[in-house]
Design an enzyme around this catalytic site. Structure first.
Site, short mmCIF file in Angstrom:
data_model
loop_
_atom_site.label_atom_id
_atom_site.label_comp_id
_atom_site.label_asym_id
_atom_site.label_seq_id
_atom_site.Cartn_x
_atom_site.Cartn_y
_atom_site.Cartn_z
N ALA A 13 1.85 4.71 1.36
CA ALA A 13 3.21 4.31 1.70
C ALA A 13 4.23 5.21 1.02
O ALA A 13 3.97 5.78 -0.04
CB ALA A 13 3.44 2.85 1.30
N ALA A 16 5.07 4.57 -2.64
CA ALA A 16 4.02 5.04 -3.55
C ALA A 16 4.19 6.53 -3.81
O ALA A 16 4.16 6.98 -4.97
CB ALA A 16 2.65 4.74 -2.96
N ARG A 18 6.84 8.49 -3.18
CA ARG A 18 8.17 8.91 -3.62
C ARG A 18 8.50 8.47 -5.04
O ARG A 18 9.24 9.14 -5.75
CB ARG A 18 9.20 8.32 -2.65
CG ARG A 18 10.63 8.66 -2.89
CD ARG A 18 11.52 8.10 -1.79
NE ARG A 18 11.57 6.65 -1.77
CZ ARG A 18 11.00 5.88 -0.85
NH1 ARG A 18 10.31 6.44 0.14
NH2 ARG A 18 11.08 4.56 -0.90
N SER A 37 -6.87 5.55 1.96
CA SER A 37 -6.23 5.31 3.24
C SER A 37 -7.32 5.09 4.27
O SER A 37 -8.44 5.60 4.12
CB SER A 37 -5.36 6.49 3.65
OG SER A 37 -4.87 6.33 4.98
N LEU A 75 1.15 -1.84 0.57
CA LEU A 75 0.89 -2.06 1.99
C LEU A 75 1.99 -2.92 2.62
O LEU A 75 2.77 -3.57 1.91
CB LEU A 75 -0.46 -2.76 2.15
CG LEU A 75 -1.69 -2.00 1.64
CD1 LEU A 75 -2.92 -2.90 1.67
CD2 LEU A 75 -1.92 -0.73 2.45
N HIS A 80 -0.49 -8.02 1.89
CA HIS A 80 -0.49 -8.21 0.44
C HIS A 80 -1.51 -9.26 0.00
O HIS A 80 -2.28 -9.04 -0.94
CB HIS A 80 0.90 -8.63 -0.04
CG HIS A 80 1.91 -7.53 0.00
ND1 HIS A 80 3.20 -7.68 -0.46
CD2 HIS A 80 1.82 -6.25 0.45
CE1 HIS A 80 3.86 -6.55 -0.29
NE2 HIS A 80 3.05 -5.68 0.26
N LYS A 98 6.94 -5.82 -3.92
CA LYS A 98 7.76 -6.95 -3.53
C LYS A 98 7.99 -6.92 -2.03
O LYS A 98 7.93 -5.85 -1.43
CB LYS A 98 9.09 -6.95 -4.28
CG LYS A 98 9.82 -5.65 -4.49
CD LYS A 98 10.08 -4.68 -3.39
CE LYS A 98 10.88 -5.07 -2.22
NZ LYS A 98 10.98 -4.05 -1.18
N ARG A 167 9.06 -2.20 8.61
CA ARG A 167 10.12 -3.18 8.32
C ARG A 167 10.68 -3.80 9.58
O ARG A 167 11.41 -4.80 9.52
CB ARG A 167 11.25 -2.50 7.54
CG ARG A 167 10.86 -2.00 6.17
CD ARG A 167 11.98 -1.16 5.57
NE ARG A 167 11.66 -0.66 4.24
CZ ARG A 167 10.93 0.43 4.01
NH1 ARG A 167 10.45 1.14 5.04
NH2 ARG A 167 10.70 0.83 2.78
#
Length: 332
Positions: A13, A16, A18, A37, A75, A80, A98, A167
């Site tokens: 992701a 992770a 960045r 992955s 993820l 989660h 979160k 999202r």
């Protein structure tokens, strides 16, 4: 010094790559040792780019690696619960992004699994490990701004055209309340040291984005007639301020949840007719978060933020989503 904790990253992701992995590289106590992955080539490419020694082509293979101490889970939200429980059953400590789960019930199941396995489960609200939040709490406790009358906060960014973004998938836990609204909710609870009594939220649900909330604004009521007013969004200009209003002063945090530069760490206090900058040492919040977990794992230090706090935060998120959908005030 004890050996470094070896971390395994479950997925490639953006957060992770960045932020979290670079934060681990800066730590003297932790190391990013492996990444997995479902696309083996993607895992290998990410490992090469970010100087991670081992790449796996499945999540299961990473969990089976006996050398890994901690699993980081970035993820999509709907995964989660499953992978936190599987990591716990594999005997790994867990840092999970979160919001911890899709709802408070799932969060409680995850906590129970971790407790049963004798491992630690921590929610990745990195901002609260920055020392300025202790400074803010100390200012409030000292009476520097008098009695707290309210908190205002926001977290918005503009990304409506990324059609494949997780999202924007409703069933995957998409939406602005889950993604960024959780920050003001968490911060208000942290600074007030109380749990909300009721919430009222209005949201813009976008048919173009699988009917997730692309923008939301809310009122969160706490004991003592103190409230948080907040907004969050994924289709609005970027900002992430926080303000604590007191009877005698104001604490301002222009960049409350991200600190990309040393200057962004600073806060401002207005009291006695004067506004002054309070300089706070620059800290990488992701490194501080990992180091805090290191001490809890290796030294038995209690988690800085217990898993019960994550469950409580999920209860507030649940209430906000219900309020937004039903356009009504929800009591907790």
């Amino acid at each position: 010094m004890s050996k470094k904790l070896k971390w395994g990253i479950l997925g490639c992701a953006g957060i992770a790559k960045r932020a979290v992995i670079p934060g681990l590289h800066l730590s003297e106590l932790n190391e990013a040792a492996a990444i997995a992955s479902r696309d083996g080539e993607k895992a290998k490419q990410t490992a090469d780019e970010l100087n991670i020694p081992t790449a796996y082509d499945s999540y299961e293979a990473l969990l089976a690696d006996s050398s890994i101490d901690v699993i980081y889970i970035p993820l999509p939200n709907h995964l989660h619960k499953e992978w936190a429980i599987r990591a716990a059953e594999a005997g790994k400590h867990i840092l999970c992004e979160k919001p911890l789960a899709l709802n408070a019930h799932e969060a409680a199941e995850m906590a129970e699994a971790a407790d049963k396995a004798g491992v630690l489960l921590s929610e990745a609200f990195m901002y609260r490990y920055h020392p300025r939040y202790q400074t803010i709490k100390d200012l409030i406790a000292s009476g520097a701004i008098g009695e707290v009358r309210g908190i205002r906060s926001a977290f918005t960014f503009n990304n409506p055209n990324d059609s494949k973004n997780v999202r924007f998938r409703k069933e995957w836990g998409g939406g602005s309340i889950y993604d960024v609204g959780c920050y003001p909710l968490n911060a208000a609870r942290l600074l007030l040291g109380k749990e909300p009594q009721a919430v009222t939220v209005n949201a813009f649900f976008s048919p173009e984005h699988d009917d997730v909330d692309m923008m939301a604004s809310g009122l969160v009521e706490f004991e003592g007639d103190v409230s948080l007013t907040f907004d969050c969004g994924m289709w609005a200009a970027f900002r992430n301020p926080l303000e604590v209003l007191g009877t005698d002063g104001i604490i301002e945090v222009p960049s409350a949840f991200v600190t990309p530069t040393p200057e962004s760490s600073h806060i401002y206090l207005t009291a006695n007719g004067e506004r002054r900058q309070i300089e706070v040492p620059y800290v990488n919040s992701y490194t501080a978060q990992a180091d805090s977990l290191y001490h809890s794992i290796t030294n038995g230090t209690p988690l800085t933020f217990q898993t019960s706090d994550a469950i409580s935060n999920m209860k507030v998120i649940d209430a906000c989503l219900l309020s937004a959908r039903e356009r009504t005030r929800v009591t907790l």
